[in-house]
Design a protein around this motif. Sequence first.
Motif, PDB file in Angstrom:
ATOM      1  N   UNK A 128      -6.695   1.634   9.024  1.00  0.00           N
ATOM      2  CA  UNK A 128      -5.915   0.249   9.043  1.00  0.00           C
ATOM      3  C   UNK A 128      -6.697  -0.581   9.326  1.00  0.00           C
ATOM      4  N   UNK A 129      -6.814  -1.828   8.418  1.00  0.00           N
ATOM      5  CA  UNK A 129      -7.627  -2.801   8.958  1.00  0.00           C
ATOM      6  C   UNK A 129      -6.891  -4.108   9.583  1.00  0.00           C
ATOM      7  N   UNK A 130      -7.375  -4.470  10.481  1.00  0.00           N
ATOM      8  CA  UNK A 130      -6.976  -5.824  11.213  1.00  0.00           C
ATOM      9  C   UNK A 130      -7.877  -6.973  10.775  1.00  0.00           C
ATOM     10  N   UNK A 131      -7.361  -8.176  10.562  1.00  0.00           N
ATOM     11  CA  UNK A 131      -7.992  -9.579  10.332  1.00  0.00           C
ATOM     12  C   UNK A 131      -8.687  -9.940  11.549  1.00  0.00           C
ATOM     13  N   UNK A 132      -9.515 -11.150  11.237  1.00  0.00           N
ATOM     14  CA  UNK A 132     -10.282 -11.549  12.276  1.00  0.00           C
ATOM     15  C   UNK A 132      -9.222 -12.224  13.322  1.00  0.00           C
ATOM     16  N   UNK A 133      -7.771 -12.471  13.158  1.00  0.00           N
ATOM     17  CA  UNK A 133      -6.944 -13.048  13.873  1.00  0.00           C
ATOM     18  C   UNK A 133      -6.121 -11.709  14.555  1.00  0.00           C
ATOM     19  N   UNK A 134      -6.612 -10.519  14.563  1.00  0.00           N
ATOM     20  CA  UNK A 134      -5.979  -9.220  15.340  1.00  0.00           C
ATOM     21  C   UNK A 134      -4.900  -8.881  14.532  1.00  0.00           C
ATOM     22  N   UNK A 135      -4.512  -9.438  13.296  1.00  0.00           N
ATOM     23  CA  UNK A 135      -3.153  -8.972  12.925  1.00  0.00           C
ATOM     24  C   UNK A 135      -3.550  -8.027  11.661  1.00  0.00           C
ATOM     25  N   UNK A 136      -2.558  -6.913  11.544  1.00  0.00           N
ATOM     26  CA  UNK A 136      -2.667  -5.652  10.643  1.00  0.00           C
ATOM     27  C   UNK A 136      -2.495  -6.404   9.190  1.00  0.00           C
ATOM     28  N   UNK A 137      -3.908  -6.363   8.550  1.00  0.00           N
ATOM     29  CA  UNK A 137      -3.750  -6.753   7.348  1.00  0.00           C
ATOM     30  C   UNK A 137      -3.610  -5.844   5.998  1.00  0.00           C
ATOM     31  N   UNK A 138      -4.263  -4.685   6.152  1.00  0.00           N
ATOM     32  CA  UNK A 138      -4.352  -3.858   5.091  1.00  0.00           C
ATOM     33  C   UNK A 138      -4.407  -2.253   5.575  1.00  0.00           C
ATOM     34  N   UNK A 139      -4.153  -1.464   4.682  1.00  0.00           N
ATOM     35  CA  UNK A 139      -4.326   0.002   4.996  1.00  0.00           C
ATOM     36  C   UNK A 139      -5.183   0.576   3.800  1.00  0.00           C
ATOM     37  N   UNK A 140      -6.139   1.480   4.261  1.00  0.00           N
ATOM     38  CA  UNK A 140      -6.735   1.980   3.026  1.00  0.00           C
ATOM     39  C   UNK A 140      -6.394   3.734   3.247  1.00  0.00           C
ATOM     40  N   UNK A 194      -3.433  -0.809   0.338  1.00  0.00           N
ATOM     41  CA  UNK A 194      -2.124  -1.575   0.438  1.00  0.00           C
ATOM     42  C   UNK A 194      -2.610  -2.946   1.409  1.00  0.00           C
ATOM     43  N   UNK A 195      -2.285  -4.050   0.552  1.00  0.00           N
ATOM     44  CA  UNK A 195      -2.784  -5.365   1.106  1.00  0.00           C
ATOM     45  C   UNK A 195      -1.297  -5.899   1.630  1.00  0.00           C
ATOM     46  N   UNK A 196      -0.965  -6.048   2.801  1.00  0.00           N
ATOM     47  CA  UNK A 196       0.081  -6.678   3.690  1.00  0.00           C
ATOM     48  C   UNK A 196       0.060  -8.179   3.100  1.00  0.00           C
ATOM     49  N   UNK A 197       0.827  -8.668   2.151  1.00  0.00           N
ATOM     50  CA  UNK A 197       0.993 -10.258   2.133  1.00  0.00           C
ATOM     51  C   UNK A 197       1.427 -10.902   3.342  1.00  0.00           C
ATOM     52  N   UNK A 198       2.228 -10.047   4.054  1.00  0.00           N
ATOM     53  CA  UNK A 198       2.863 -10.810   5.236  1.00  0.00           C
ATOM     54  C   UNK A 198       2.265  -9.916   6.346  1.00  0.00           C
ATOM     55  N   UNK A 199       1.362 -10.586   7.075  1.00  0.00           N
ATOM     56  CA  UNK A 199       0.589  -9.870   8.226  1.00  0.00           C
ATOM     57  C   UNK A 199       1.578  -9.173   9.148  1.00  0.00           C
ATOM     58  N   UNK A 200       1.140  -8.210   9.925  1.00  0.00           N
ATOM     59  CA  UNK A 200       1.954  -7.504  10.979  1.00  0.00           C
ATOM     60  C   UNK A 200       1.372  -7.854  12.218  1.00  0.00           C
ATOM     61  N   UNK A 201       2.092  -8.141  13.232  1.00  0.00           N
ATOM     62  CA  UNK A 201       1.219  -8.450  14.599  1.00  0.00           C
ATOM     63  C   UNK A 201       1.194  -7.186  15.247  1.00  0.00           C
ATOM     64  N   UNK A 202       0.214  -7.121  16.201  1.00  0.00           N
ATOM     65  CA  UNK A 202      -0.340  -6.018  17.003  1.00  0.00           C
ATOM     66  C   UNK A 202       0.008  -6.395  18.343  1.00  0.00           C
TER      67      UNK A 202
END
Length: 211
Positions: free
Chosen positions: A169-181, A34-42
């Motif tokens: 759960x994958x976070x992107x290089x900005x430290x935001x939650x981006x996707x879940x495998x 699941x790729x979050x089109x709207x990133x979630x903050x951590x």
Amino acid sequence: MNKLLTLLLAIVAVAIGVFAYKSQQQQAEPSHALLYKQTRSLADFSLTDHQGNVFNNENLYGKYSLFFFGYTSCPDICPMTLQELNYIYPELKNITNDKVQVVMVSADPKRDSVEKLNQYMQYFNDEFIAVRAGHDVLFPFSRNIGLMYAIAEDTNEEFYLVNHSASIVMTNPKGQIQAIFKPVQGEPGTVPAIDSDRMLADFRIIHSQLN
């Protein structure tokens, strides 16, 4: 002149091929993630890694981080997940230009000391990271990142199980939650686990869409 024309045509053909490949990758959607089109903050967090160092939000910047919950006494999901990630880790590093890290969050701080986590990670990959904290830190962190866990039995006993998610759960290089495998559900009674081939395919697509 003919040689120059042939060279130019070859360069154009390669460029068209690269463009077509990138366009196809960008249009594709992950099949099992699941790729979050709207990133979630951590939210701000502070854990301790298996070498006794602080592991917090700053450790996520500039890298793709793959988080999952586990514990060293886990009989099935955790070693299976680590093994599957170890299979594809070289390729993940290649895709991201060595900007990826695997992080196991211990859901069993009572038994999983820094020393025990250090020994455990050596069985799989010495580049993988294990982190720990007390439940007062772990519970809000798990809710925020979207990977839940619960102690299944009386911890006064020598052996007890911990229920936890098998997702990553994958976070992107900005430290935001981006996707879940998500794990693959097998036959009834079998343990859900990440399929490394499917995860790698989805990771390629997600990475291409973000770059």
